[in-house]
Design an enzyme around this catalytic site. Structure first.
Site, PDB file in Angstrom:
ATOM      1  N   HIS A  58       0.846  -1.171   0.169  1.00  0.00           N
ATOM      2  CA  HIS A  58       0.043   0.060  -0.026  1.00  0.00           C
ATOM      3  C   HIS A  58       0.792   1.261  -0.074  1.00  0.00           C
ATOM      4  O   HIS A  58       0.680   2.199  -0.788  1.00  0.00           O
ATOM      5  CB  HIS A  58      -0.813   0.088   1.187  1.00  0.00           C
ATOM      6  CG  HIS A  58      -1.521   1.196   1.393  1.00  0.00           C
ATOM      7  ND1 HIS A  58      -2.743   1.281   1.126  1.00  0.00           N
ATOM      8  CD2 HIS A  58      -1.121   2.311   2.039  1.00  0.00           C
ATOM      9  CE1 HIS A  58      -3.341   2.803   1.550  1.00  0.00           C
ATOM     10  NE2 HIS A  58      -2.196   3.250   2.015  1.00  0.00           N
ATOM     11  N   GLU A  59       1.994   1.448   0.868  1.00  0.00           N
ATOM     12  CA  GLU A  59       2.848   2.602   0.987  1.00  0.00           C
ATOM     13  C   GLU A  59       3.619   2.511  -0.327  1.00  0.00           C
ATOM     14  O   GLU A  59       3.726   4.013  -0.831  1.00  0.00           O
ATOM     15  CB  GLU A  59       3.711   2.217   2.262  1.00  0.00           C
ATOM     16  CG  GLU A  59       2.868   2.152   3.527  1.00  0.00           C
ATOM     17  CD  GLU A  59       1.859   3.552   3.846  1.00  0.00           C
ATOM     18  OE1 GLU A  59       2.352   4.425   3.206  1.00  0.00           O
ATOM     19  OE2 GLU A  59       1.060   3.531   4.457  1.00  0.00           O
TER      20      GLU A  59
ATOM     21  N   GLU B 296      -5.850   7.070  -0.849  1.00  0.00           N
ATOM     22  CA  GLU B 296      -5.686   5.910   0.071  1.00  0.00           C
ATOM     23  C   GLU B 296      -6.221   4.644  -0.738  1.00  0.00           C
ATOM     24  O   GLU B 296      -5.952   3.583  -0.591  1.00  0.00           O
ATOM     25  CB  GLU B 296      -6.383   6.072   1.339  1.00  0.00           C
ATOM     26  CG  GLU B 296      -5.519   7.301   2.190  1.00  0.00           C
ATOM     27  CD  GLU B 296      -4.353   6.740   2.574  1.00  0.00           C
ATOM     28  OE1 GLU B 296      -4.077   5.438   2.861  1.00  0.00           O
ATOM     29  OE2 GLU B 296      -3.533   7.690   2.841  1.00  0.00           O
TER      30      GLU B 296
ATOM     31  N   HIS C 291       1.558   4.534  -2.839  1.00  0.00           N
ATOM     32  CA  HIS C 291       1.371   5.881  -3.038  1.00  0.00           C
ATOM     33  C   HIS C 291       2.642   6.114  -3.660  1.00  0.00           C
ATOM     34  O   HIS C 291       2.569   7.498  -4.470  1.00  0.00           O
ATOM     35  CB  HIS C 291       1.811   6.323  -1.432  1.00  0.00           C
ATOM     36  CG  HIS C 291       0.349   6.405  -0.581  1.00  0.00           C
ATOM     37  ND1 HIS C 291      -0.862   6.839  -1.025  1.00  0.00           N
ATOM     38  CD2 HIS C 291       0.054   5.873   0.620  1.00  0.00           C
ATOM     39  CE1 HIS C 291      -1.707   6.596  -0.054  1.00  0.00           C
ATOM     40  NE2 HIS C 291      -1.236   6.026   0.803  1.00  0.00           N
TER      41      HIS C 291
END
Length: 266
Positions: A128-129, A191, A132
């Site tokens: 997920h990070e 997100e 980004h």
């Protein structure tokens, strides 16, 4: 004269938007005003500051575990991607979180390792990070802040030209409108997009994407239900997040099942 200044400013904004338009990995339209070099430099500087301010874990087992997971995620970014180009640091902190920065930096807090139950759940967060970063959300947020600042200046000039008194109440209302109507929902979009990109990355790396659902359930329990209303939060509500992950689970599972040798990070 003031009208000409307004026109010139609006023209400059329009030109910047046209030259900076691109699309994210999921096909969403973006405006990116800053170069990769600028973002990387900012990320490197921020990470250096983090290492000075936050204790770094010296636990060899923990560091190997996180590094192993990160390496497998990084290898999915590009055929020529090398984990050696990325710096991965485990920080001693109770924060249940992790982050990735432009400039190829990944930070994981030990608090996350108390909530994530296995390598798959940690991979969901790291994926997920990293999502980004590869979707250039940092660039997009900085660009958005810049454009909001310019837009507010245009409004200020328009109010002045038309003889409208700029009371604190009016400007406060404008700022709140910008925050709730644009900035926060935009962050929720980031997100949700990072969730989908991360789901794809972890599955391609051989981590079970179904564990992402269990992870966010664990996160929700860890929060003790203490979270703001979704409309006033930069993150989607856990129920929203889980629903979107489930909606994208079938293709992720197909990718996961194609991986013959699964990671074994311990």
């Amino acid at each position: 004269m003031k009208k000409r200044i307004q026109y010139a400013l609006l023209t400059a904004v329009a030109a910047s938007l046209l030259s900076a338009c691109t699309t994210s990995p999921t096909g969403r339209s973006q405006v990116l005003l800053y170069s990769d070099q600028q973002l990387s430099q900012s990320g490197i500087q921020a990470f250096a500051g983090m290492k000075q301010e936050t204790p770094i874990s010296t636990q060899a087992v923990t560091n190997r575990f996180v590094q192993c997971i990160a390496n497998n995620i990084i290898q999915q970014l590009d055929k020529n991607a090398s984990p050696d180009e990325w710096e991965v640091v485990v920080f001693e902190s109770d924060q249940v979180n992790a982050f990735a920065l432009p400039g190829k930096k990944i930070g994981v807090y030990t608090g996350l390792l108390k909530v994530a139950e296995n390598q798959h759940q940690v991979a969901a967060v790291i994926g997920h990070e990293v999502g980004h970063v590869i979707a250039q959300h940092g660039n997009e947020r900085m660009s958005q802040s810049t454009l909001i600042g310019v837009s507010q200046e245009v409004v200020n000039q328009a109010l002045s030209v038309n003889g409208v008194q700029q009371t604190p109440a009016i400007m406060s209302a404008l700022g709140l409108g910008v925050q709730v109507g644009l900035t926060l929902p935009f962050s929720r979009t980031h997100e949700s997009e990072a969730d989908i990109i991360g789901l794809d990355l972890m599955a391609r790396a051989g981590f079970d994407p179904r564990e992402s659902i269990k992870l966010w359930n664990n996160m929700n329990k860890a929060s003790g239900g203490q979270r703001p209303l979704e409309i006033l939060s930069t993150h989607p509500a856990p129920e929203t997040r889980i629903s979107k992950l489930n909606a994208n689970m079938k293709p992720a599972l197909a990718l996961y099942n194609q991986v013959s040798v699964k990671p074994n990070c311990r």
